[in-house]
Design a protein around this motif. Sequence first.
Motif, mmCIF file in Angstrom:
data_model
loop_
_atom_site.group_PDB
_atom_site.id
_atom_site.type_symbol
_atom_site.label_atom_id
_atom_site.label_comp_id
_atom_site.label_asym_id
_atom_site.label_seq_id
_atom_site.Cartn_x
_atom_site.Cartn_y
_atom_site.Cartn_z
ATOM 1 N N GLY A 5 0.696 -1.092 0.009
ATOM 2 C CA GLY A 5 0.100 0.170 -0.062
ATOM 3 C C GLY A 5 0.930 1.207 0.019
ATOM 4 N N ILE A 6 0.560 2.124 -0.817
ATOM 5 C CA ILE A 6 1.536 3.403 -1.235
ATOM 6 C C ILE A 6 0.695 4.470 -0.722
ATOM 7 C CG2 ILE A 6 2.985 4.555 -2.819
ATOM 8 C CD1 ILE A 6 3.096 1.991 -4.254
ATOM 9 N N VAL A 7 1.231 5.520 0.056
ATOM 10 C CA VAL A 7 0.863 6.781 0.285
ATOM 11 C C VAL A 7 1.696 8.074 -0.519
ATOM 12 C CG1 VAL A 7 -0.171 8.388 2.052
ATOM 13 C CG2 VAL A 7 -0.468 5.820 2.266
ATOM 14 N N THR A 8 1.041 8.739 -0.978
ATOM 15 C CA THR A 8 2.026 9.847 -1.508
ATOM 16 C C THR A 8 1.300 11.004 -2.010
ATOM 17 O OG1 THR A 8 3.648 10.357 -3.402
ATOM 18 C CG2 THR A 8 1.788 8.959 -3.954
ATOM 19 N N LYS A 9 2.028 12.379 -2.118
ATOM 20 C CA LYS A 9 1.521 13.447 -2.822
ATOM 21 C C LYS A 9 2.277 13.584 -4.109
ATOM 22 C CE LYS A 9 0.553 15.952 1.399
ATOM 23 N NZ LYS A 9 1.287 15.259 2.800
ATOM 24 N N VAL A 47 -1.765 -4.137 -5.340
ATOM 25 C CA VAL A 47 -1.329 -2.832 -4.698
ATOM 26 C C VAL A 47 -2.682 -1.785 -4.436
ATOM 27 C CG1 VAL A 47 -1.224 -2.163 -7.123
ATOM 28 C CG2 VAL A 47 0.282 -0.691 -5.462
ATOM 29 N N HIS A 48 -2.501 -1.026 -3.680
ATOM 30 C CA HIS A 48 -3.286 0.326 -3.545
ATOM 31 C C HIS A 48 -2.487 1.439 -3.209
ATOM 32 C CE1 HIS A 48 -6.638 -2.203 -0.876
ATOM 33 N NE2 HIS A 48 -6.705 -2.575 -2.428
ATOM 34 N N VAL A 49 -3.214 2.774 -3.708
ATOM 35 C CA VAL A 49 -2.478 3.715 -3.554
ATOM 36 C C VAL A 49 -3.063 4.776 -3.060
ATOM 37 C CG1 VAL A 49 -1.405 5.668 -4.945
ATOM 38 C CG2 VAL A 49 -0.980 3.463 -5.683
ATOM 39 N N GLY A 50 -2.787 5.772 -2.091
ATOM 40 C CA GLY A 50 -3.639 6.604 -1.554
ATOM 41 C C GLY A 50 -2.865 7.999 -1.823
ATOM 42 N N MET A 70 -7.115 10.723 0.046
ATOM 43 C CA MET A 70 -6.741 10.978 1.479
ATOM 44 C C MET A 70 -7.016 12.595 1.826
ATOM 45 S SD MET A 70 -3.809 8.235 1.920
ATOM 46 C CE MET A 70 -3.964 8.242 3.825
ATOM 47 N N VAL A 71 -7.935 12.774 2.369
ATOM 48 C CA VAL A 71 -8.270 14.207 2.726
ATOM 49 C C VAL A 71 -7.485 14.508 4.002
ATOM 50 C CG1 VAL A 71 -9.857 16.200 2.945
ATOM 51 C CG2 VAL A 71 -10.273 14.161 1.596
ATOM 52 N N SER A 72 -6.286 14.743 3.971
ATOM 53 C CA SER A 72 -5.353 14.581 5.156
ATOM 54 C C SER A 72 -4.252 15.553 5.081
ATOM 55 C CB SER A 72 -4.675 13.105 5.499
ATOM 56 O OG SER A 72 -5.743 12.452 5.482
ATOM 57 N N PRO A 73 -3.941 16.249 6.060
ATOM 58 C CA PRO A 73 -4.815 16.393 7.485
ATOM 59 C C PRO A 73 -6.062 17.517 7.128
ATOM 60 C CG PRO A 73 -2.993 17.855 7.794
ATOM 61 C CD PRO A 73 -2.813 17.164 6.494
ATOM 62 N N ALA A 111 -12.184 6.941 -0.118
ATOM 63 C CA ALA A 111 -11.904 8.079 0.453
ATOM 64 C C ALA A 111 -11.533 8.067 2.163
ATOM 65 C CB ALA A 111 -12.887 9.439 0.384
ATOM 66 N N SER A 112 -10.657 8.857 2.702
ATOM 67 C CA SER A 112 -10.474 8.650 4.173
ATOM 68 C C SER A 112 -10.142 10.152 4.491
ATOM 69 C CB SER A 112 -9.353 7.719 4.449
ATOM 70 O OG SER A 112 -8.310 7.861 3.733
#
Length: 367
Positions: free
Chosen positions: A172-176, A196-199, A240-243, A268-269
């Motif tokens: 699982g990948i999180v990126t901007k 794979v998932h991507v955030g 991902m609406v973070s923060p 979404a999270s």
Amino acid sequence: MTGMDDSATPWLMGARARGRGAVSNRVGRFEPAARTDADDGWARPPEDTLPPLRTEVSIEIPRSVITRNASPDLGFERSINPYRGCEHGCIYCFARPTHAFLGLSPGLDFETRIIARPGAAEVLKKHLSASSYRPKLIAIGTNTDPYQPIEARFRAMRAILEVLAEFRHPVGIVTKGSLIERDIDILAPMAEEGLVHVGISVTTLDAALARKMEPRVPAPSRRLETIRRLSAAGIPVRAMVSPVIPGLTDHEIEAILAACAEAGARAASWIALRLTGEVAELFTEWLEAHFPDRAAKVLGRVRSLHGGRDYDGRFGHRMRGQGVHAELIARRFEIAARRLGLDGPLPPLRCDLFTVPRKGPTQLSLF
């Protein structure tokens, strides 16, 4: 490593810190001394003649790469960090305090003194090849961004992905970072196999605010384009609406979700602003410098989520807070996500495909 206190802020906000998030280089909590910028009677050079802060990269040779956690607030137990520190410079980044463990400042050092781990892929390959290893989701980007600008040079993340793809290991990948598009050739085949998932994190649609708050991150419109390109390649994307920052970005929740849904996000999270450790002082400093008219309001709203404190780190509370404002944000997000079809989970990732590649010529299996 020494840093600077409040009196240094105006100087660092000049030419030196242009294009950076933090407005000072406050010392970490483990340092015995701080350095103060004071007038000694000598003439100071004009600000526009001072050299800008450049990104410095050091190389780390890792002995291990998989970090484990037991937090009930997180949906993963294993993670990998290709880099320490992050050139994106997001002022709100909860990972900033980790630089204090290196004897560096969570302020400007965090975004200008980066540690790269280009050898991580080889260490990972050895770890996954061990007969005792059992596959489980590995998360990447949960601390610092694996697709920050220096990834174009060091390619540590791409090398790690190549190993995970070879072993058919879920990730699982999180990126901007839009640089993730470079790796669609690896990610798309992995997505076909459910690996794979991507955030993609979208904090605001306001380009001017984003430029101040996360100065070296691709613009909001560019991140939406990344969602669109990944989705078109069949890669499941979570918006991902973070923060969410009360009093500064919370009014955009519905608009952000709508834009992400239009771009192809499937889920979404959200997470509330977390003023962990030194981040509280750095964020306050930034607010007072860029939004003096609303600093008190924003800080008041943030504290209302945490029982009057800057941050409540208790499990079950730290990610979203509690109280009236927390409940209002959660309800608004829930309604908008449901209306846009973003309230469901992404497809489950598979661990049953994991395999250790054979080394060299070997007898073929009969089955």
